[in-house]
Design a protein around this motif. Structure first.
Motif: not given
Ligand code: GDP
Ligand code: CA
Length: 324
Positions: A63-92
């Protein structure tokens, strides 16, 4: 009221698989459900092992799922992904912060020498999933697609390109060397009921069936074997299934799906809308349950699961009476 099975195996991919798993987990007694999960979508990002179908199953069943998307954790944030993007890593590949926690832990446990089966069971238990989840194999199996843009890995096609390049051919790399998970095979051998989830047959179920041992174990099973169609009125509820099948010249109908599982099924569950397909399915020796197969929410999934369990119990009684 017939007694419910105590040994049910669900063969599953991600979203369609997880919805069915959640319904069955609620409709069955605790401990009765084992889910065998596709590993063909697995991939490595930033040195971390990501198992999208296992993750969707774990998050849905806990019961952790993001039900709207069907995948991922509900109410998750993307701060790690933002840092990875700043570091020029692919973030798709959209990996949330809470999601990263599981990938870090899994990669750490695998690097310490634990099997994917062990790590998956442990994660499912600790995160509170309501079923046992077993990867189809501890060895790598990787779905590759030959598209109009050449051969592609699965996630760059599915997520990176949103399934846009037309698929001309599929292969499951590593499948010849991969050993079926011993616990997964044992679960099939012990099953009173085997359910093929309404998952994508080409991308979720067949990468499991292609591993040596699964087809023969299912074919030899003394349990009942039924499938649930992922199509309603010839259309997928979500994802690339219809376009994928049409592009490969396969029939985009519930019959077309059942044919993929030829020799492995006793029955097939279709939508009421597809009632005209009953005759052909029965002609192929299958029992048919026509009902509402759309799982709008967990209650709906439980309703469908209960209908399937009542139907299979009746089929079994009928079979036993015929044999005695
Ligand atoms: P993925 O690995 O996340 O792509 O998910 P699966 O392969 O497990 O499931 C994808 C399939 O699930 C799609 O073809 C959908 O048509 C099907 N699906 C999704 N939701 C439902 C539902 O509520 N009912 C049925 N019958 N099928 C569904
Ligand atoms: Ca998947």
């Amino acid at each position: 009221m017939p007694t419910l099975d105590s040994n049910v195996v669900l063969i599953a991919g991600g979203v369609g698989g997880a919805r069915m798993a959640e319904g069955l987990a609620h409709a069955l007694p605790d401990g009765a459900l084992t889910v065998i999960a596709n590993v063909g979508d697995d991939d490595d990002f930033y040195g971390l092992r990501v198992c999208p179908d296992i993750d969707t199953l774990v998050y849905t069943l806990s019961n952790r799922i993001d039900r709207k998307q069907g995948w991922g954790v509900a109410d998750d944030t993307v701060r790690a992904l933002d840092v990875l993007g700043t570091l020029a890593a692919p973030t798709w590949m959209k990996l949330g912060d809470a999601d990263f926690g599981l990938h870090i832990w899994r990669s750490w446990q695998l690097a310490a020498g634990n099997s994917l089966t062990r790590v998956t069971q442990e994660a499912a238990k600790r995160l509170g999933a309501r079923a046992r989840i077993l990867p189809a194999s501890d060895d790598p199996v990787r779905t590759k697609l030959r598209t109009t843009d050449g051969w592609m890995d699965f996630q760059p096609w599915f997520v990176g390109r949103r399934c846009e390049p037309q698929v001309l051919e599929l292969r499951y790399d590593g499948v010849e060397q991969a050993k079926a998970g011993a616990e997964a095979l044992a679960a099939i051998e012990a099953a009173e009921l085997i359910v093929f989830a309404p998952s994508n047959p080409l991308l979720s179920i067949e990468p499991i069936l292609a591993i040596d041992g699964f087809r023969s174990a299912i074919a030899a099973s003394r349990g009942l074997r039924v499938g649930v169609s992922p199509l309603i009125g010839g259309k997928a509820i979500k994802g690339p299934l219809t376009r994928l099948m049409a592009g490969l010249d396969l029939r985009t109908s519930s019959c077309g799906i059942a044919i993929r599982y030829n020799g492995l099924l006793d029955g097939f569950v279709i939508d009421m809308q597809d009632l005209p397909e009953s005759d052909e399915l029965q002609g192929r020796g299958l029992s048919v349950l026509p009902t509402d197969i759309l799982m709008r929410d967990p209650q709906d999934a439980e309703r469908l699961a209960a209908e399937i369990l009542a139907w299979t119990a009746a089929l079994r009684e009928h079979r036993e009476r015929a044999a005695s």
